[in-house]
Design a protein around this motif. Structure first.
Motif, PDB file in Angstrom:
ATOM      1  N   ALA A 138      13.864   5.626  -0.025  1.00 52.21           N
ATOM      2  CA  ALA A 138      14.279   5.368  -1.405  1.00 52.21           C
ATOM      3  C   ALA A 138      14.230   3.872  -1.707  1.00 52.21           C
ATOM      4  CB  ALA A 138      15.687   5.909  -1.647  1.00 52.21           C
ATOM      5  N   ILE A 139      14.604   3.037  -0.704  1.00 49.94           N
ATOM      6  CA  ILE A 139      14.565   1.588  -0.891  1.00 49.94           C
ATOM      7  C   ILE A 139      13.124   1.093  -0.907  1.00 49.94           C
ATOM      8  CG2 ILE A 139      15.208  -0.630   0.137  1.00 49.94           C
ATOM      9  CD1 ILE A 139      17.639   0.749   1.364  1.00 49.94           C
ATOM     10  N   PHE A 140      12.292   1.666  -0.027  1.00 53.27           N
ATOM     11  CA  PHE A 140      10.889   1.248   0.087  1.00 53.27           C
ATOM     12  C   PHE A 140       9.984   2.469  -0.066  1.00 53.27           C
ATOM     13  CE2 PHE A 140      13.290  -1.711   2.862  1.00 53.27           C
ATOM     14  CZ  PHE A 140      12.998  -2.902   2.228  1.00 53.27           C
ATOM     15  N   PRO A 141       9.703   2.873  -1.310  1.00 52.83           N
ATOM     16  CA  PRO A 141       8.885   4.083  -1.524  1.00 52.83           C
ATOM     17  C   PRO A 141       7.535   4.042  -0.831  1.00 52.83           C
ATOM     18  CG  PRO A 141       9.916   3.379  -3.568  1.00 52.83           C
ATOM     19  CD  PRO A 141      10.181   2.288  -2.570  1.00 52.83           C
ATOM     20  N   VAL A 142       6.941   2.840  -0.698  1.00 55.25           N
ATOM     21  CA  VAL A 142       5.624   2.757  -0.059  1.00 55.25           C
ATOM     22  C   VAL A 142       5.696   3.234   1.387  1.00 55.25           C
ATOM     23  CG1 VAL A 142       5.880   0.353   0.711  1.00 55.25           C
ATOM     24  CG2 VAL A 142       3.605   1.278   0.275  1.00 55.25           C
ATOM     25  N   LEU A 143       6.833   3.062   2.042  1.00 51.51           N
ATOM     26  CA  LEU A 143       6.982   3.533   3.423  1.00 51.51           C
ATOM     27  C   LEU A 143       6.985   5.056   3.479  1.00 51.51           C
ATOM     28  CD1 LEU A 143       9.629   1.058   4.885  1.00 51.51           C
ATOM     29  CD2 LEU A 143       7.134   0.950   5.052  1.00 51.51           C
ATOM     30  N   GLY A 144       7.526   5.673   2.454  1.00 48.41           N
ATOM     31  CA  GLY A 144       7.480   7.136   2.393  1.00 48.41           C
ATOM     32  C   GLY A 144       6.042   7.629   2.319  1.00 48.41           C
ATOM     33  N   ASP A 145       5.212   6.911   1.566  1.00 48.09           N
ATOM     34  CA  ASP A 145       3.791   7.269   1.461  1.00 48.09           C
ATOM     35  C   ASP A 145       3.061   7.056   2.778  1.00 48.09           C
ATOM     36  OD1 ASP A 145       4.277   7.762  -1.216  1.00 48.09           O
ATOM     37  OD2 ASP A 145       3.570   5.784  -1.861  1.00 48.09           O
ATOM     38  N   ARG A 146       3.593   6.152   3.632  1.00 42.80           N
ATOM     39  CA  ARG A 146       2.932   5.808   4.888  1.00 42.80           C
ATOM     40  C   ARG A 146       3.666   6.391   6.100  1.00 42.80           C
ATOM     41  NH1 ARG A 146       0.434   3.468   1.253  1.00 42.80           N
ATOM     42  NH2 ARG A 146      -0.182   1.267   1.096  1.00 42.80           N
ATOM     43  N   ARG A 147       4.507   7.361   5.906  1.00 42.17           N
ATOM     44  CA  ARG A 147       5.404   7.804   6.977  1.00 42.17           C
ATOM     45  C   ARG A 147       4.674   8.260   8.238  1.00 42.17           C
ATOM     46  NH1 ARG A 147       9.227  11.935   4.677  1.00 42.17           N
ATOM     47  NH2 ARG A 147       8.826  10.864   2.723  1.00 42.17           N
ATOM     48  N   ARG A 148       3.467   8.752   8.122  1.00 45.26           N
ATOM     49  CA  ARG A 148       2.718   9.218   9.305  1.00 45.26           C
ATOM     50  C   ARG A 148       1.717   8.176   9.810  1.00 45.26           C
ATOM     51  NH1 ARG A 148       3.403  13.764   6.109  1.00 45.26           N
ATOM     52  NH2 ARG A 148       4.544  15.465   7.138  1.00 45.26           N
TER      53      ARG A 148
END
Length: 240
Positions: free
Chosen positions: A123-133
């Motif tokens: 939630a703090i860094f949405p781009v990390l959610g997109d890159r989680r894998r």
């Protein structure tokens, strides 16, 4: 300044690297939820201070008290588990692990099993959610810095030492770093900020400590550390 018992209290801290004296007689307090800017020219002892507080280098003499406990001789792992985290410049992530695995490792290292912690990081860094894998080593430098911040801030430490986090980042990512630390502060985390952008650090902090050749050269309210103080102690660095 909060007049109650400080969260962190440092008294007469001295650190040596062999015969060389890196810090001498350093004393200061950080209250709960407070923010301290630590400024100084290159070689002033700023990162040595961060490493001493987090147990990465031993104190020669002096006392470091965190949350009422003497941590001057505690291990880095014990200090981190007590709620004091060091966020060093240089990313500090596991390049061979994915973004999600890096976050999981941070939870394990902190002894935490919080189901919502990783969701909070994304939630703090949405781009990390997109890159989680994606493997951390293939992220851009700015994204690795985000991941390093997320690893620490998702477990809501009591105090975070932000050690030159903006170093080498594009202006947009410098803004992300400061915004993330503001969110941490709003959540109740105290911050020690070691930062090249002196004016931004002073806007963020309540108090300021200026180091010069390993000693405290000036201390006071961040609002009182104007251009004259910065020029006197930092020279050309004051323009950053």
């Amino acid at each position: 300044m909060n007049t109650s018992t400080p969260l962190l209290s440092v008294r007469d801290l001295q650190v040596r690297y062999g015969p060389a004296l890196a810090l001498s007689g350093v004393s200061f307090d950080v209250p709960a939820k407070g923010a301290l800017a630590v400024l100084g020219a290159n070689g002033a002892g700023k990162s040595t201070l961060a490493r001493a507080l987090s147990g990465l280098v031993p104190a020669s003499t002096g006392r470091i008290t965190f949350a009422g406990r003497d941590i001057a001789s505690a291990s880095p792992d014990a200090i981190r588990r007590s709620g004091l985290v060091h966020l060093p410049e240089g990313r500090g992530v596991f390049p061979g692990l994915t973004v999600h695995e890096n976050l999981r490792m941070a939870l394990i290292a902190a002894g935490a099993e919080r189901a919502d912690a990783i969701d909070r990081a994304f939630a703090i860094f949405p781009v990390l959610g997109d890159r989680r894998r994606q493997r951390a080593g293939t992220l851009s430098g700015g994204e690795q810095q985000m991941l390093s911040l997320a690893r620490a801030l998702m477990i809501t430490p009591r105090l975070a030492i932000a050690d030159e986090l903006s170093l080498g980042l594009a202006p947009r990512l410098v803004d992300v770093v400061f915004e993330s630390l503001e969110r941490a502060r709003a959540a109740g985390v105290a911050i020690i900020m070691i930062e090249q952008f002196a004016h931004r650090a002073l806007e963020f902090a309540d108090r300021c400590l200026v180091l010069q050749r390993g000693s405290v050269a000036w201390e006071g309210a961040a609002s009182a550390a104007g251009d004259e103080v910065l020029r006197h102690y930092l020279g050309e660095a004051a323009g950053a």
